[in-house]
Design a protein around this motif. Structure first.
Motif, PDB file in Angstrom:
ATOM      1  N   TYR A  70       0.813  -1.218   0.000  1.00  0.00           N
ATOM      2  CA  TYR A  70       0.000   0.000   0.000  1.00  0.00           C
ATOM      3  C   TYR A  70       0.844   1.265   0.000  1.00  0.00           C
ATOM      4  CZ  TYR A  70      -4.114  -2.853   0.368  1.00  0.00           C
ATOM      5  OH  TYR A  70      -5.099  -3.756   0.100  1.00  0.00           O
ATOM      6  N   HIS A  71       1.989   1.241   0.648  1.00  0.00           N
ATOM      7  CA  HIS A  71       2.898   2.390   0.569  1.00  0.00           C
ATOM      8  C   HIS A  71       3.349   2.598  -0.877  1.00  0.00           C
ATOM      9  CE1 HIS A  71       3.210   2.470   4.956  1.00  0.00           C
ATOM     10  NE2 HIS A  71       3.799   3.652   4.813  1.00  0.00           N
ATOM     11  N   GLY A  72       3.653   1.499  -1.559  1.00  0.00           N
ATOM     12  CA  GLY A  72       4.063   1.600  -2.959  1.00  0.00           C
ATOM     13  C   GLY A  72       2.961   2.136  -3.853  1.00  0.00           C
ATOM     14  N   LYS A  73       1.728   1.694  -3.618  1.00  0.00           N
ATOM     15  CA  LYS A  73       0.607   2.195  -4.426  1.00  0.00           C
ATOM     16  C   LYS A  73       0.409   3.698  -4.255  1.00  0.00           C
ATOM     17  CE  LYS A  73      -3.106  -0.048  -5.406  1.00  0.00           C
ATOM     18  NZ  LYS A  73      -4.361  -0.780  -5.448  1.00  0.00           N
ATOM     19  N   ARG A  74       0.723   4.189  -3.046  1.00  0.00           N
ATOM     20  CA  ARG A  74       0.569   5.628  -2.788  1.00  0.00           C
ATOM     21  C   ARG A  74       1.831   6.410  -3.137  1.00  0.00           C
ATOM     22  NH1 ARG A  74      -1.907   3.445   2.041  1.00  0.00           N
ATOM     23  NH2 ARG A  74       0.024   3.857   3.145  1.00  0.00           N
ATOM     24  N   GLY A  75       2.858   5.715  -3.578  1.00  0.00           N
ATOM     25  CA  GLY A  75       4.099   6.380  -3.950  1.00  0.00           C
ATOM     26  C   GLY A  75       4.928   6.816  -2.754  1.00  0.00           C
ATOM     27  N   GLU A  76       4.676   6.252  -1.609  1.00  0.00           N
ATOM     28  CA  GLU A  76       5.431   6.591  -0.408  1.00  0.00           C
ATOM     29  C   GLU A  76       6.654   5.690  -0.307  1.00  0.00           C
ATOM     30  OE1 GLU A  76       2.705   6.104   2.806  1.00  0.00           O
ATOM     31  OE2 GLU A  76       1.368   7.680   2.084  1.00  0.00           O
ATOM     32  N   ALA A  77       7.798   6.292  -0.097  1.00  0.00           N
ATOM     33  CA  ALA A  77       9.039   5.522  -0.070  1.00  0.00           C
ATOM     34  C   ALA A  77       9.554   5.275   1.352  1.00  0.00           C
ATOM     35  CB  ALA A  77      10.112   6.247  -0.880  1.00  0.00           C
ATOM     36  N   THR A  78       8.926   5.865   2.338  1.00  0.00           N
ATOM     37  CA  THR A  78       9.388   5.668   3.711  1.00  0.00           C
ATOM     38  C   THR A  78       8.314   4.950   4.525  1.00  0.00           C
ATOM     39  OG1 THR A  78       8.547   7.831   4.397  1.00  0.00           O
ATOM     40  CG2 THR A  78      10.842   7.715   3.679  1.00  0.00           C
ATOM     41  N   VAL A  79       8.778   4.185   5.480  1.00  0.00           N
ATOM     42  CA  VAL A  79       7.881   3.430   6.347  1.00  0.00           C
ATOM     43  C   VAL A  79       8.313   3.661   7.786  1.00  0.00           C
ATOM     44  CG1 VAL A  79       7.090   1.122   6.985  1.00  0.00           C
ATOM     45  CG2 VAL A  79       7.534   1.660   4.594  1.00  0.00           C
ATOM     46  N   ASP A  80       7.362   3.939   8.653  1.00  0.00           N
ATOM     47  CA  ASP A  80       7.638   4.063  10.081  1.00  0.00           C
ATOM     48  C   ASP A  80       7.630   2.651  10.660  1.00  0.00           C
ATOM     49  OD1 ASP A  80       7.583   4.367  12.830  1.00  0.00           O
ATOM     50  OD2 ASP A  80       6.205   6.076  12.780  1.00  0.00           O
ATOM     51  N   LYS A  81       8.810   2.135  10.952  1.00  0.00           N
ATOM     52  CA  LYS A  81       8.951   0.746  11.392  1.00  0.00           C
ATOM     53  C   LYS A  81       8.182   0.473  12.686  1.00  0.00           C
ATOM     54  CE  LYS A  81      12.482  -2.630  12.576  1.00  0.00           C
ATOM     55  NZ  LYS A  81      13.906  -2.846  12.791  1.00  0.00           N
ATOM     56  N   VAL A  82       8.254   1.392  13.633  1.00  0.00           N
ATOM     57  CA  VAL A  82       7.567   1.196  14.911  1.00  0.00           C
ATOM     58  C   VAL A  82       6.055   1.159  14.688  1.00  0.00           C
ATOM     59  CG1 VAL A  82       7.118   2.194  17.189  1.00  0.00           C
ATOM     60  CG2 VAL A  82       9.433   2.237  16.234  1.00  0.00           C
ATOM     61  N   LYS A  83       5.560   2.102  13.907  1.00  0.00           N
ATOM     62  CA  LYS A  83       4.126   2.140  13.623  1.00  0.00           C
ATOM     63  C   LYS A  83       3.701   0.888  12.863  1.00  0.00           C
ATOM     64  CE  LYS A  83       0.484   4.938  11.654  1.00  0.00           C
ATOM     65  NZ  LYS A  83       0.110   6.174  10.977  1.00  0.00           N
ATOM     66  N   LEU A  84       4.519   0.479  11.918  1.00  0.00           N
ATOM     67  CA  LEU A  84       4.208  -0.711  11.127  1.00  0.00           C
ATOM     68  C   LEU A  84       4.078  -1.939  12.016  1.00  0.00           C
ATOM     69  CD1 LEU A  84       4.035  -2.477   8.554  1.00  0.00           C
ATOM     70  CD2 LEU A  84       6.524  -2.471   8.536  1.00  0.00           C
ATOM     71  N   LEU A  85       5.084  -2.176  12.842  1.00  0.00           N
ATOM     72  CA  LEU A  85       5.105  -3.403  13.635  1.00  0.00           C
ATOM     73  C   LEU A  85       4.128  -3.374  14.803  1.00  0.00           C
ATOM     74  CD1 LEU A  85       8.918  -4.173  13.624  1.00  0.00           C
ATOM     75  CD2 LEU A  85       7.127  -5.134  12.174  1.00  0.00           C
ATOM     76  N   ASN A  86       3.831  -2.213  15.306  1.00  0.00           N
ATOM     77  CA  ASN A  86       2.934  -2.143  16.455  1.00  0.00           C
ATOM     78  C   ASN A  86       1.498  -1.835  16.049  1.00  0.00           C
ATOM     79  OD1 ASN A  86       5.032  -2.644  18.242  1.00  0.00           O
ATOM     80  ND2 ASN A  86       5.564  -0.495  18.395  1.00  0.00           N
ATOM     81  N   GLU A  87       1.300  -0.726  15.383  1.00  0.00           N
ATOM     82  CA  GLU A  87      -0.057  -0.270  15.091  1.00  0.00           C
ATOM     83  C   GLU A  87      -0.681  -0.965  13.881  1.00  0.00           C
ATOM     84  OE1 GLU A  87      -0.287   4.023  14.963  1.00  0.00           O
ATOM     85  OE2 GLU A  87       1.203   4.161  16.569  1.00  0.00           O
TER      86      GLU A  87
END
Length: 108
Positions: A70-87
């Motif tokens: 979904y980040h790729g579909k929105r063209g976002e190249a950064t990911v918040d690792k903490v938010k990803l793994l927790n939230e």
């Protein structure tokens, strides 16, 4: 009564037979293909129920893949690792508990 020569020959024959069987077994086992893990998963077909029951893999890994998708579909190249793994992983899990028949790809 057998003489010493006959005893030696019998021992050699027995050892040769055992050695031949061992070598044959080693070669036979080398030709058996190793069991391989599933290497591809069609995420578009995974249901929430399969996600929760871990039928297709670790839910955390699938949540990470979904996030990247979904980040790729929105063209976002950064990911918040903490938010990803927790939230995000928790959001997907909670959604799937409420909607077990929904396809996992439609959680966002």
């Amino acid at each position: 009564m057998r003489d010493r020569f006959e005893e030696t020959m019998l021992t050699n024959v027995r050892c040769a037979s055992a050695l031949a069987m061992a070598v044959g077994l080693i070669f036979a086992l080398e030709t058996v293909p190793a069991a391989r893990a599933q290497v591809t998963i069609d995420v578009s077909k995974i249901t929430c129920n399969q996600f929760i029951d871990r039928e297709v893999g670790d839910p955390r890994d699938i949540a990470i893949w979904l996030s990247g998708y979904y980040h790729g579909k929105r063209g976002e190249a950064t990911v918040d690792k903490v938010k990803l793994l927790n939230e995000y992983a928790k959001e997907v899990r909670d959604y799937c508990f409420r909607n077990p028949q929904t396809l996992i790809e439609r959680t966002r």
